[in-house]
Design an enzyme around this catalytic site. Sequence first.
Site, short mmCIF file in Angstrom:
data_model
loop_
_atom_site.label_atom_id
_atom_site.label_comp_id
_atom_site.label_asym_id
_atom_site.label_seq_id
_atom_site.Cartn_x
_atom_site.Cartn_y
_atom_site.Cartn_z
N HIS A 21 0.68 -1.36 0.41
CA HIS A 21 -0.37 0.16 -0.28
C HIS A 21 0.82 0.80 0.51
O HIS A 21 0.55 1.92 -1.00
CB HIS A 21 -0.84 -0.07 0.79
CG HIS A 21 -2.18 -1.12 1.52
ND1 HIS A 21 -3.13 -0.78 0.86
CD2 HIS A 21 -2.24 -2.59 1.15
CE1 HIS A 21 -4.17 -1.79 1.08
NE2 HIS A 21 -2.64 -3.14 1.34
N ASP A 117 -6.39 5.63 1.15
CA ASP A 117 -6.29 3.90 1.39
C ASP A 117 -7.99 3.33 1.67
O ASP A 117 -8.50 3.59 1.93
CB ASP A 117 -5.61 3.13 2.02
CG ASP A 117 -5.12 1.75 1.74
OD1 ASP A 117 -6.02 1.22 0.99
OD2 ASP A 117 -4.17 1.70 1.27
#
Length: 478
Positions: A21, A117
């Site tokens: 990520h 995210d």
Amino acid sequence: MKPPQTSSAHVLIFPCPAQGHVNSMLNLAQLLALRHLHVTFLNTEHTHNRLTRFADIESLLARYPTLRFKTIPDGLPEEHPRSGERAAEPLLSLKVHGKPLLRDILVKEKVTCLVADGLFAKLANDMAEEVGVATIHFRTIGASCFWTYFWAPYLFQSNELPVTGEEDMDRIISTIPGMENLLRCRDLPSFCRPNRAKGEPIIPLETIVSETHQTLRARAVIFNTFDDLESPALFHLRLRFPTIFTVGPLHLHRACRAPTATNTKTSNNSMREEDTSCMAWLDSQPLRSVIYVSFGSITTMTRESLLEFWYGLVNSKMRFLWVVRSDMITAGEGKDESVPAELVEGTKERGLMVGWVPQVEVLAHKSVGAFMTHCGWNSTIESVVAGVPMVCWPYFADQQVNSRLVSDSWKVGLDMKDVCDRNVVENMVNDVMVNRKEEFLQSAEKLAILARKNVSEGGPSYDNLDRLIEFIELISQK
Ligand code: UDP
């Protein structure tokens, strides 16, 4: 491209604290900063300490004057492993403890746009809405898996879910629009399974689905993919989510727009120490003779599984470069931990095992002929960019979908799914490296060309990045 001028937009980028990520979202941060947007990258303290140790954050800051980092605690004790089956705990802890911290930063730093995210979808939506900041979600998984998560409730309606047991695993899922008959039950995200792999981080399917549906509240969604790679899923997603920016492959996109940053420590955004000795070892191997093996930053396996892979690799007689992380093997059960002599010998002759490598550079190396991968989205797309065929052993989450794309949609490799057996490893390695080498290589090279076209001037990802920047400027003006 607009002339260089500092933008009035201030973007806060908030990744889930995990290597894949951070990697892709930091690539996006650099692309935005390259265009003079003010970007604050919000890490947990733990993640940031690792990045400071192992990536070249100082060069990054020197190169991008409008990029800054801020940190917040993840709420876990320092000694928490944050890996293996406990890998999801920093995320879950942040969802609870992160609210006031995020709110505070949004207000104090005068943020105009939050790029969060998608795993923090609800938290980000709630906090940003409360303080009047526009939100964009970034999904670090592929569009096909995101679409599968989105569609999961309808699979219950059509009685295709739940999956009831092992005997059910080859049943075809026929009703996901654009992906009809592509997935079997075993290709659905691991969260749909009744029995999960040992050590797999546990996140309930309901949580995944509800976070996915939260993205309907965001102003836009960003994917680290490109249109030619996942066009069926993207077509259907665009009917539900009107503003989608496909800007990937981001590591290639960044390397193309900021070329001098390639092949430096900065380019890897690494949270672990890279053992670069593997590059000299690769230099001394023949063209396309090495199978590179890595299962990413989270996967764990038992010692028994490790030995199956090890025997398979040694018995294939291929050269191999294998990333075996120090935290990869789950605790043994007090059995003999010595390594059989034939494995020691075979590895000495043809193999190299290291703790962590600069993966993008490894995949681009001329000696690498294939990649045995867990099919994390970053690894998958990095292999696509490098034109390297894959042997897939998906572990959890989106990886089950990704490996199906590799084997059945793109036809750039084989999917070992749910089997961990030395003979299968040996045969698949030989098929990809020798028996069916040309077939896979041709498809992989075609995809790699498409990837490059998409991020080159005039390509969809290139144009979408420009559109994204204009969109951020627009929504930043309250
Ligand atoms: N990676 C790396 N060196 C390694 C192994 C992995 O730099 O030895 C990087 C890889 O390039 C990728 C990331 O770690 O960008 C892993 O992300 P992915 O989505 O593939 O899997 P995850 O770790 O999230 O399961």
